[in-house]
Design a protein around this motif. Structure first.
Motif, PDB file in Angstrom:
ATOM      1  N   PRO A  78     -11.489   2.130   3.846  1.00 47.18           N
ATOM      2  CA  PRO A  78     -10.597   2.629   2.786  1.00 47.18           C
ATOM      3  C   PRO A  78      -9.157   2.166   2.967  1.00 47.18           C
ATOM      4  O   PRO A  78      -8.486   1.825   1.983  1.00 47.18           O
ATOM      5  N   LEU A  79      -8.665   2.139   4.216  1.00 50.04           N
ATOM      6  CA  LEU A  79      -7.293   1.711   4.471  1.00 50.04           C
ATOM      7  C   LEU A  79      -7.105   0.262   4.056  1.00 50.04           C
ATOM      8  O   LEU A  79      -6.089  -0.088   3.428  1.00 50.04           O
ATOM      9  N   ASP A  82      -6.901   0.085   0.308  1.00 51.14           N
ATOM     10  CA  ASP A  82      -5.624   0.618  -0.187  1.00 51.14           C
ATOM     11  C   ASP A  82      -4.481  -0.383   0.035  1.00 51.14           C
ATOM     12  O   ASP A  82      -3.638  -0.581  -0.841  1.00 51.14           O
ATOM     13  N   ALA A  85      -4.669  -3.147  -2.424  1.00 53.42           N
ATOM     14  CA  ALA A  85      -4.235  -2.699  -3.748  1.00 53.42           C
ATOM     15  C   ALA A  85      -2.715  -2.593  -3.821  1.00 53.42           C
ATOM     16  O   ALA A  85      -2.099  -3.002  -4.817  1.00 53.42           O
ATOM     17  N   VAL A  86      -2.093  -2.043  -2.777  1.00 56.00           N
ATOM     18  CA  VAL A  86      -0.630  -1.936  -2.765  1.00 56.00           C
ATOM     19  C   VAL A  86      -0.009  -3.329  -2.820  1.00 56.00           C
ATOM     20  O   VAL A  86       0.968  -3.565  -3.552  1.00 56.00           O
ATOM     21  N   LEU A 120      -6.896   8.961  -0.296  1.00 52.06           N
ATOM     22  CA  LEU A 120      -6.841   7.503  -0.224  1.00 52.06           C
ATOM     23  C   LEU A 120      -7.657   6.928   0.932  1.00 52.06           C
ATOM     24  O   LEU A 120      -8.022   5.751   0.905  1.00 52.06           O
ATOM     25  N   LEU A 121      -7.920   7.731   1.950  1.00 56.06           N
ATOM     26  CA  LEU A 121      -8.606   7.225   3.144  1.00 56.06           C
ATOM     27  C   LEU A 121     -10.054   7.672   3.228  1.00 56.06           C
ATOM     28  O   LEU A 121     -10.683   7.533   4.275  1.00 56.06           O
ATOM     29  N   ALA A 127     -10.786   6.722  -4.826  1.00 53.64           N
ATOM     30  CA  ALA A 127      -9.777   5.736  -4.435  1.00 53.64           C
ATOM     31  C   ALA A 127     -10.226   4.325  -4.817  1.00 53.64           C
ATOM     32  O   ALA A 127      -9.397   3.483  -5.196  1.00 53.64           O
ATOM     33  N   VAL A 131      -8.229   1.198  -6.809  1.00 53.16           N
ATOM     34  CA  VAL A 131      -8.126  -0.181  -6.311  1.00 53.16           C
ATOM     35  C   VAL A 131      -8.549  -1.163  -7.397  1.00 53.16           C
ATOM     36  O   VAL A 131      -7.868  -2.169  -7.658  1.00 53.16           O
ATOM     37  N   ARG A 345      -7.738  14.337  -6.699  1.00 52.15           N
ATOM     38  CA  ARG A 345      -8.550  13.123  -6.712  1.00 52.15           C
ATOM     39  C   ARG A 345      -8.781  12.619  -8.136  1.00 52.15           C
ATOM     40  O   ARG A 345      -9.038  11.436  -8.348  1.00 52.15           O
ATOM     41  N   LEU A 348      -5.397  10.437  -9.141  1.00 52.60           N
ATOM     42  CA  LEU A 348      -4.896   9.314  -8.350  1.00 52.60           C
ATOM     43  C   LEU A 348      -4.372   8.193  -9.239  1.00 52.60           C
ATOM     44  O   LEU A 348      -3.338   7.587  -8.946  1.00 52.60           O
ATOM     45  N   VAL A 352      -0.460   6.765  -9.120  1.00 48.44           N
ATOM     46  CA  VAL A 352      -0.114   5.355  -8.899  1.00 48.44           C
ATOM     47  C   VAL A 352       0.667   4.815 -10.094  1.00 48.44           C
ATOM     48  O   VAL A 352       1.618   4.034  -9.930  1.00 48.44           O
TER      49      VAL A 352
END
Length: 522
Positions: A78-79, A82, A85-86, A120-121, A127, A131, A345, A348, A352
């Protein structure tokens, strides 16, 4: 940006503890536990994975289970998604607003509270839908900047490729709301507002990508259904008039909660004031962004022809994330999903979108630019303070690691491999012991009755097939939802019992699955 980076460093320093905390929650442990169960399940086994169709994460877990360090990879998955995506969103913001706007968006996205980190994780909290929405938005912005160089053949190939990638998220209906609807809405706005060949290409690209995604997504879902995978019933409908009012309040609470600013009901002290400041910043950002979008729409005027069909990355970026924000808020307010616990959730995408549109507000003048910069800096400072003051701690969870390890040690000492417990006490033990001790979720078939049934919301049918000549144990815990609050007399007299913290453990000389009732239906 420096303050946000410092917060990110602290999150990475606490990452091991955050992941440990995640797996003490059955909802968050469910993807890994179900993926593991799929590996050795007999033919005809049914897999019910909860009320969200997180088919994409489940598929990733299944195809990577052979890796020697797959558990560690699952922790990072997941990290990694994320961060990717960032990076894409920041690159898009840079095309639209320059370096300053991109830095502002990055800093606002980086600083979230505990609820935001957990959303997010984890693999089953939508999440992945965010993405994929970011990927669609970035693709539109890139195309707006480069589509003069694309032939129709290359455009069709891009539609197919992006549509196939997006199809993995289609089973999650929130991706349609956060991603596909804004995709098409943005292209329609470009065609109406600016016209010309480039707008026509953009519209064709959006419609083609959405069509491929929806068709391939349906095939993807059908393949998993054929393999016995499904989700518990969770029909979506329009909320009642009374519920709409309640959803507005819950929306404010959920959005502030994602940033660590859920101040509702807290006593007034220094820590609570910091929480209130975070919540106030988030709600102010939401209101100001919505007001700015409304203002720009109202002064936009009729379709412009002076640009000769020129579609700008800035226009596309703002249209996409404005559409995402409005679509997400409207769905939460007027749909039944907004009435669920853990509403963050479902927001989200909106969270964003607010961060993505902050550079728009900063452009209104020096005062706005300074205010936004100060607000984001303050958000980073408070987020850092909150994480340092109260780290995400597995010992503070509903089933802490100390108690889970004690139960697992008891089971091993008495040569017990299988057990049954209420939902919230079950899956974390299976994960913590690397499935050396497996605890399956059960529930009281009816409130107030002792008879136990298989738990239907997260359910692998092979868990409840009786194993002959196999002693098992039952965990009784009346303190959590979906409880097993008492020992069922129909199970007979246990041959052994023990207590660990609030958990009572009873051992039986047979498999309890042989005496379970029908499937529990909430």
């Amino acid at each position: 940006m420096v303050l946000a980076a410092a917060y990110g460093v602290i999150v990475l320093a606490h990452f091991r503890g955050i992941v440990s905390f995640i797996y003490t929650n059955s909802d968050y442990a469910a993807p890994a536990v179900v993926a593991h169960a799929m590996g050795g399940a007999p033919a005809g086994t049914d897999f019910v994975i909860g009320q969200s169709k997180w088919y994409e994460p489940l598929s990733f877990l299944r195809v990577t289970e052979w890796l020697p360090l797959h558990r560690q990879f699952w922790d990072l998955l997941p990290l990694l998604g994320d961060l990717a995506a960032v990076g894409l969103l920041v690159a898009s913001a840079r095309r639209a607003f320059g370096v300053w706007g991109a830095a502002l968006t990055a800093a606002a996205l980086a600083c979230v509270g505990e609820a935001g980190l957990l959303a997010l994780l984890t693999l089953d909290s939508h999440a992945a839908a965010v993405v994929h929405a970011v990927v669609l938005g970035a693709a539109l912005v890139w195309l707006a900047a480069h589509n003069e160089a694309l032939s129709w053949r290359r455009l069709a190939a891009a539609c197919i490729a992006l549509g196939l990638v997006s199809s993995l998220a289609v089973p999650d209906s929130l991706f349609v709301i956060w991603g596909l609807i804004p995709l098409v809405a943005t292209a329609v706005l470009c065609a109406w507002r600016q016209g010309g060949r480039r707008s026509t290409q953009l519209l064709a690209f959006a419609l083609g990508t959405a069509a491929v995604a929806l068709v391939a997504g349906r095939v993807f879902a059908q393949e998993l259904t054929h393999d016995g995978v499904g989700a518990a019933s969770f029909p979506l409908s329009f909320a009642s008039g009374e519920a709409v009012v309640a959803h507005v309040t819950l929306m404010a609470q959920s959005l502030t909660g994602l940033a660590g600013g859920d101040f509702f009901g807290l006593p007034v002290d220094f820590a609570s004031l910091a929480t209130f400041a975070t919540g106030a910043l988030v709600l102010t950002a939401l209101v100001v962004v919505l007001a700015d979008v409304r203002h720009r729409v109202s002064v936009a005027g009729p379709r412009r022809r002076v640009d000769h069909g020129r579609v700008t990355p800035r226009f596309v970026y703002v249209a996409f994330w404005s559409s995402c924000l409005i679509s997400a808020l409207a769905t939460f307010t007027f749909g039944t999903a907004g009435g669920n616990l853990g509403g963050g959730r479902y927001l989200l995408g909106a969270y964003v979108a607010v961060a993505a549109l902050l550079p728009l507000v900063a452009e209104r003048g020096v005062g706005f630019k300074l205010s936004v910069a100060v607000g984001v800096s303050l958000l980073a400072i408070i987020a850092t303070y909150q994480l340092v003051r109260v780290p995400v701690d597995p010992q503070g969870s509903s089933l802490n690691t100390r108690t889970a390890n004690a139960v697992a040690g008891f089971a091993r000492a008495h040569h017990l491999k299988y057990g049954y417990a209420g939902y919230w006490d079950s899956l974390p033990i299976s994960w913590a012991t690397d499935f050396g001790v497996q605890v399956f979720p059960v529930a009281q078939c009816e409130p107030g009755q002792a008879t136990l049934c298989p738990f239907s919301i997260v359910h692998v049918s092979s868990w409840y097939v009786p194993r002959p000549a196999t002693p098992t144990f039952l965990i009784v815990d009346p303190t959590v939802p979906f409880p097993v609050s008492s020992r069922d007399p129909a199970l007979g007299t246990p041959v052994l019992s023990a207590r660990f913290d609030r958990l009572e453990v009873y051992v039986y000389p047979y498999d309890i699955a042989s005496r379970l009732g029908g499937r529990y239906a909430p």
